[in-house]
Write an enzyme that holds these catalytic residues in place. Structure first.
Site, short mmCIF file in Angstrom:
data_model
loop_
_atom_site.label_atom_id
_atom_site.label_comp_id
_atom_site.label_asym_id
_atom_site.label_seq_id
_atom_site.Cartn_x
_atom_site.Cartn_y
_atom_site.Cartn_z
N PRO A 1 0.67 -1.28 0.00
CA PRO A 1 0.00 0.00 0.00
C PRO A 1 0.70 1.33 0.00
O PRO A 1 0.01 2.28 -0.27
CB PRO A 1 -0.85 -0.04 1.25
CG PRO A 1 -0.65 -1.35 1.84
CD PRO A 1 0.56 -1.89 1.23
N GLU A 2 1.89 1.54 0.33
CA GLU A 2 2.37 2.92 0.35
C GLU A 2 2.93 3.33 -1.02
O GLU A 2 2.96 2.51 -1.93
CB GLU A 2 3.39 3.13 1.47
CG GLU A 2 2.79 2.83 2.84
CD GLU A 2 3.76 3.05 3.99
OE1 GLU A 2 4.34 4.13 4.06
OE2 GLU A 2 3.92 2.14 4.82
N LYS B 1 -1.46 7.26 -3.38
CA LYS B 1 -1.56 5.80 -3.38
C LYS B 1 -2.61 5.31 -4.38
O LYS B 1 -3.00 4.15 -4.35
CB LYS B 1 -1.92 5.31 -1.97
CG LYS B 1 -0.87 5.65 -0.92
CD LYS B 1 -1.35 5.35 0.49
CE LYS B 1 -0.43 5.97 1.52
NZ LYS B 1 -0.98 5.92 2.89
N ARG C 1 -2.56 3.01 15.55
CA ARG C 1 -1.59 2.07 14.99
C ARG C 1 -0.23 2.25 15.62
O ARG C 1 0.07 3.25 16.24
CB ARG C 1 -1.49 2.22 13.48
CG ARG C 1 -2.18 3.43 12.95
CD ARG C 1 -3.00 3.12 11.73
NE ARG C 1 -2.20 2.57 10.67
CZ ARG C 1 -1.82 3.25 9.61
NH1 ARG C 1 -2.12 4.51 9.52
NH2 ARG C 1 -1.15 2.66 8.65
#
Length: 280
Positions: A2-3, A71, A270
Site C-alpha cells: 500500500p504505500e 496511493k 496504529r
DNA sequence: CCCCGAACCTGACAGC
DNA sequence: TGCTGTCAGGTTCGGG
C-alpha cells in the site's frame, strides 16, 4: 501493497503488461468493490439503491496509460472513463489467470485477448472506481503534493503547520498534507530525521522541516529502487516482492542501527516505532 | 472546525 | 488441537 513505493512498483510493472489491451468486461465478485456511482464513490458501505452497472462504461475500452497519484493507481482508456484503483491494506493487482492460490478475488478484468487482470484483496477494503474523465479530481482533489514535487518543501510545511495542532506523525500520515506516505515510511522518515513522532507540528523549526523533506525523498527513492517493502508475505506465485524490508531501521525492529532499544506505542490507532535516543 | 477512535474485513500468529 | 486476543502497509465516519 500500500504505500507510495509499492504503488509505484505496481504501476511500472503493470504498464508494460496491460497498456494496449482492450477490456471486455469487469466482473465484481464482492459487492461494493467496483464503484461508479458518483454519489456513493467514497462511502464505506455502498447502499443497495446506489448500485449502478458499469458494463457499458468499460466494454471495448482500450488501456492507453497507467499512472500514480499518491496511493491511487490511475488507468486511462481511450473512452470517456478512467479506472482508478486503491489497494488499501491488502489489495493486489495480478496479471495472471484465476487459480486456486487466489482465494480472495474481488474483481476480475477480462481482456479481449483472453487474458485477465485480477484484483485480489483478502480484507475487501480496496476499491475500483470508474469515473468520467475530468471528474477524476473528485477522487484526488483533496490530496496534498507529491513528495517529489517542488510544492513539497520546508516552506510549504511551515505554512501549513502554523495553523495545525497535531503531531508530526499524524500530519505526515494525512494525505491532504503530502500524498503517498503510510505507517512504515513515516516511522522510517522520522527516525532518519531524528525527530520524535509526537512532536507538535507548529513547534518544528524550518531546519527540522527541511530535514523531513530530504529524508522523505531519500527513503522513498531507495524504497522504489527496491520495488517497495514486502511484509507478512502471504503472497501468490507471480507477484514479485520488494526488498526494502531488509533496509528498515525502526519499523518492526527491536534495536536501531546504533544498537539502541526501539520503543513501540499505539498512536492514532496504529503502532509507531521509534528510538528515544536518536529521535528528539 | 479539528481530532481521535471506531468501523470496514480476513488471516496470521502468540499464548494458554 | 483449538480457543482467544492481538495485530496488520488505509481511509471514512461520527462523536466529543
Amino acid at each position: 501493497m500500500p504505500e507510495l513505493p509499492e504503488v509505484e512498483t505496481v504501476v511500472r510493472e503493470l504498464g508494460e503488461k496491460i497498456i494496449g489491451k482492450v477490456i471486455d468486461k469487469i466482473e465484481e465478485n464482492y459487492r461494493g468493490t467496483v464503484r461508479c456511482n458518483e454519489s456513493s464513490l467514497f462511502c464505506l458501505k455502498e447502499k443497495e439503491e446506489d448500485y449502478l452497472s458499469h458494463d457499458s462504461m468499460v466494454k471495448g475500452a482500450k488501456i492507453i496509460g497507467i499512472t500514480r497519484r499518491g496511493k491511487y493507481i490511475i488507468i486511462t482508456t481511450d473512452t470517456d472513463y478512467e479506472i482508478i484503483v486503491h489497494l488499501r491494506m491488502t489489495g493486489k493487482l495480478i496479471n495472471s489467470s484465476p487459480n486456486d492460490s487466489l482465494k480472495h478475488i474481488r474483481a476480475l478484468f477480462y481482456f479481449t485477448d483472453s487474458t485477465y487482470l485480477i484484483f485480489n484483496d483478502p480484507r475487501t477494503f480496496g476499491k475500483i472506481y470508474i469515473i468520467p474523465k475530468g471528474k477524476t479530481d473528485m477522487v484526488i482533489r483533496s490530496l496534498g503534493p507529491e513528495p517529489f514535487s517542488q510544492d513539497f518543501s520546508a516552506e510549504y510545511l511551515f505554512n501549513r503547520f502554523s495553523k495545525m495542532k497535531t503531531t508530526i506523525r499524524n500530519a505526515l500520515l494525512n494525505q491532504e498534507i503530502v500524498a503517498g506516505l503510510g505507517n512504515i515510511y513515516v516511522c522510517e522518515i522520522l527516525y532518519d530525521s531524528g525527530i520524535m513522532f509526537d512532536r507538535s507540528v507548529s513547534a518544528l523549526s524550518k531546519a527540522e522541516l527541511k530535514k523531513i523533506v530530504k529524508s522523505t525523498r531519500e527513503i522513498l527513492t531507495e524504497a522504489i529502487k527496491c520495488n517497495g517493502t514486502t511484509i507478512s508475505d502471504f503472497r501468490s506465485v507471480d507477484d514479485k516482492t520488494g526488498t526494502f524490508q531488509n533496509f528498515l531501521k525502526v519499523y518492526g525492529k527491536k534495536t536501531c542501527p546504533q544498537g539502541h532499544q526501539i520503543s513501540r506505542v499505539k498512536a492514532g490507532g496504529r503502532s509507531s516505532y521509534f528510538c528515544d535516543k536518536c529521535q528528539k
